[in-house]
Motif scaffolding. Structure first.
Motif, mmCIF file in Angstrom:
data_model
loop_
_atom_site.group_PDB
_atom_site.id
_atom_site.type_symbol
_atom_site.label_atom_id
_atom_site.label_comp_id
_atom_site.label_asym_id
_atom_site.label_seq_id
_atom_site.Cartn_x
_atom_site.Cartn_y
_atom_site.Cartn_z
ATOM 1 N N VAL A 177 -1.373 -3.091 4.262
ATOM 2 C CA VAL A 177 -2.542 -3.049 5.132
ATOM 3 C C VAL A 177 -3.271 -4.386 5.008
ATOM 4 O O VAL A 177 -3.493 -4.886 3.903
ATOM 5 C CB VAL A 177 -3.476 -1.889 4.749
ATOM 6 C CG1 VAL A 177 -4.742 -1.922 5.602
ATOM 7 C CG2 VAL A 177 -2.748 -0.564 4.902
ATOM 8 N N VAL A 178 -3.610 -4.980 6.150
ATOM 9 C CA VAL A 178 -4.247 -6.298 6.157
ATOM 10 C C VAL A 178 -5.765 -6.128 6.204
ATOM 11 O O VAL A 178 -6.314 -5.633 7.195
ATOM 12 C CB VAL A 178 -3.763 -7.140 7.349
ATOM 13 C CG1 VAL A 178 -4.445 -8.508 7.345
ATOM 14 C CG2 VAL A 178 -2.252 -7.292 7.306
ATOM 15 N N SER A 179 -6.436 -6.517 5.139
ATOM 16 C CA SER A 179 -7.892 -6.467 5.067
ATOM 17 C C SER A 179 -8.452 -7.874 5.261
ATOM 18 O O SER A 179 -7.705 -8.861 5.216
ATOM 19 C CB SER A 179 -8.333 -5.922 3.704
ATOM 20 O OG SER A 179 -8.061 -6.886 2.693
ATOM 21 N N ASP B 200 0.819 -1.206 0.000
ATOM 22 C CA ASP B 200 0.000 0.000 0.000
ATOM 23 C C ASP B 200 0.855 1.260 0.000
ATOM 24 O O ASP B 200 0.483 2.276 -0.573
ATOM 25 C CB ASP B 200 -0.909 0.012 1.242
ATOM 26 C CG ASP B 200 -1.900 -1.144 1.237
ATOM 27 O OD1 ASP B 200 -3.012 -0.961 0.741
ATOM 28 O OD2 ASP B 200 -1.540 -2.238 1.733
ATOM 29 N N GLU C 10 4.655 -0.959 3.388
ATOM 30 C CA GLU C 10 3.587 -1.295 4.331
ATOM 31 C C GLU C 10 2.446 -1.964 3.583
ATOM 32 O O GLU C 10 1.996 -1.479 2.542
ATOM 33 C CB GLU C 10 3.071 -0.053 5.061
ATOM 34 C CG GLU C 10 1.964 -0.389 6.058
ATOM 35 C CD GLU C 10 1.484 0.830 6.841
ATOM 36 O OE1 GLU C 10 0.760 0.651 7.827
ATOM 37 O OE2 GLU C 10 1.838 1.962 6.427
ATOM 38 N N ASP D 280 -2.834 -5.819 11.983
ATOM 39 C CA ASP D 280 -3.502 -4.707 11.304
ATOM 40 C C ASP D 280 -2.776 -4.362 10.008
ATOM 41 O O ASP D 280 -3.396 -3.994 9.016
ATOM 42 C CB ASP D 280 -3.538 -3.468 12.215
ATOM 43 C CG ASP D 280 -4.398 -3.686 13.445
ATOM 44 O OD1 ASP D 280 -5.349 -4.495 13.367
ATOM 45 O OD2 ASP D 280 -4.105 -3.080 14.485
ATOM 46 N N SER D 281 -1.454 -4.488 10.040
ATOM 47 C CA SER D 281 -0.655 -4.232 8.846
ATOM 48 C C SER D 281 0.711 -4.874 9.018
ATOM 49 O O SER D 281 1.124 -5.205 10.136
ATOM 50 C CB SER D 281 -0.505 -2.733 8.583
ATOM 51 O OG SER D 281 0.208 -2.100 9.635
#
Length: 319
Positions: A177-179, A75, A175, A158-159
């Motif tokens: 981002v973890v979805s 990201d 980075e 979270d990331s």
């Protein structure tokens, strides 16, 4: 809430373990070049970047096992045109590789054919940790040494934040981002290679597996004492709750004698190189307790053909 819970359990129970240049949508190499990448039905746009998950599938020519690759760009990136995370199941082997997009160097250590690189990893909200990963064959990627643990920590975070150094000495930062889609996509890798992605479930299954192995091992150990004459290692005799017992070394513990068997009978039997045979036994804590024990050649205190007495002295009490 799910991700927070997964992260906490994964940290406590599992230790952490950790691509080619791409332009535009990232491409991952697969054994079958005729299989095209399948774009996931979900995308997040950050600063105009394409951060969709992609999936590639194929079959291994050697044995027909399935190959699955899921991958996505970071990201946020600095010090590189792009950083791409690849998670793979290659037939029966799981891999995680981070393509840093530039040639790595500065602190790369070469030992024969092995090249390693220091990398800073952070699974937010955990603290940052330094790790040493192998450098990929292109010299632009790092290969995770414990991919299962890495991916379990990833889906609970979270990331993911990664930082290392390029050959020019420039810091490369990325980075991810973890979805919720990360769990769905990475499950394809886990399911294909036959392991569990969910860290909570993985811990539960491993505990059950270890307990089953312990039961098997204990049964095998117990079988070496039940029905087998015991001659060596008898340390002392004793009486507990009106029962005579032999105090044996661990893991046997106590061997409770049967009806009519006396201490003097056992002493005479041992002097004649005859042992004590126990019919049943069980594990109690970390020790074995043997019961229904008789002098070898006797049954329930009845004299055998060799005339070993069963009655003199103190006899075992009834149960």
């Amino acid at each position: 809430m799910r991700k927070r819970h997964l992260a906490a359990v994964a940290c406590a129970a599992l230790a952490v373990s950790c691509g080619g240049e791409t332009e535009g949508p990232p491409e991952a190499p697969v054994p079958d070049p005729g299989v095209e990448a399948e774009a996931a039905p979900f995308a997040v746009t950050a600063a105009g970047r394409d951060v969709r998950w992609y999936t590639s599938r194929g079959r291994r020519a050697l044995d027909g096992l399935e190959n699955v690759v899921v991958y996505r760009s970071a990201d946020d990136v600095s010090g590189s045109p792009d950083v791409v995370l690849h998670a793979r199941c290659m037939g029966d082997r799981s891999e995680v590789e981070l393509d840093m997009g530039v040639e790595l160097g500065d602190d790369v250590v070469t030992d024969g054919d092995l090249r390693t690189k220091r990398v800073l990893i952070r699974f937010v909200p955990q603290d940052v940790r330094p790790v040493v990963f192998d450098v990929g064959s292109t010299g632009r990627s790092v290969v995770v040494d414990r991919p299962l643990s890495f991916l379990r920590l990833l889906v609970g975070a979270d990331s993911l934040v990664v930082q290392t150094v390029s050959r020019r000495g420039t810091a490369v930062f990325a980075e991810f981002v973890v979805s919720p889609l990360a769990y769905e996509r990475l499950s394809l890798v886990a399911d294909t290679c036959g392991w569990i992605l969910d860290p909570v479930e993985a811990v539960r299954v491993e505990r059950e597996r270890q307990a089953a192995l312990l039961d098997i091992e204990r049964a095998e150990v117990l079988a070496t004492y039940v029905g087998v004459p015991i001659r060596d290692g008898i340390e002392r005799f004793g009486v507990d709750y009106d029962e005579i017992y032999l105090d044996l070394p661990a893991p046997v513990g106590r061997a409770y004698l049967g009806f009519g068997v006396s201490i003097s009978a056992v002493e005479i039997a041992l002097a004649q190189d005859r042992g004590v045979v126990c019919v049943t036994g069980t594990w109690v804590g970390g020790e074995i307790i043997l019961r229904e024990c008789y002098v070898e050649g006797q049954l329930a205190g009845v004299e055998d053909s060799d005339g070993v007495p069963g009655a003199p002295g103190t006899e075992a009490g009834g149960r």
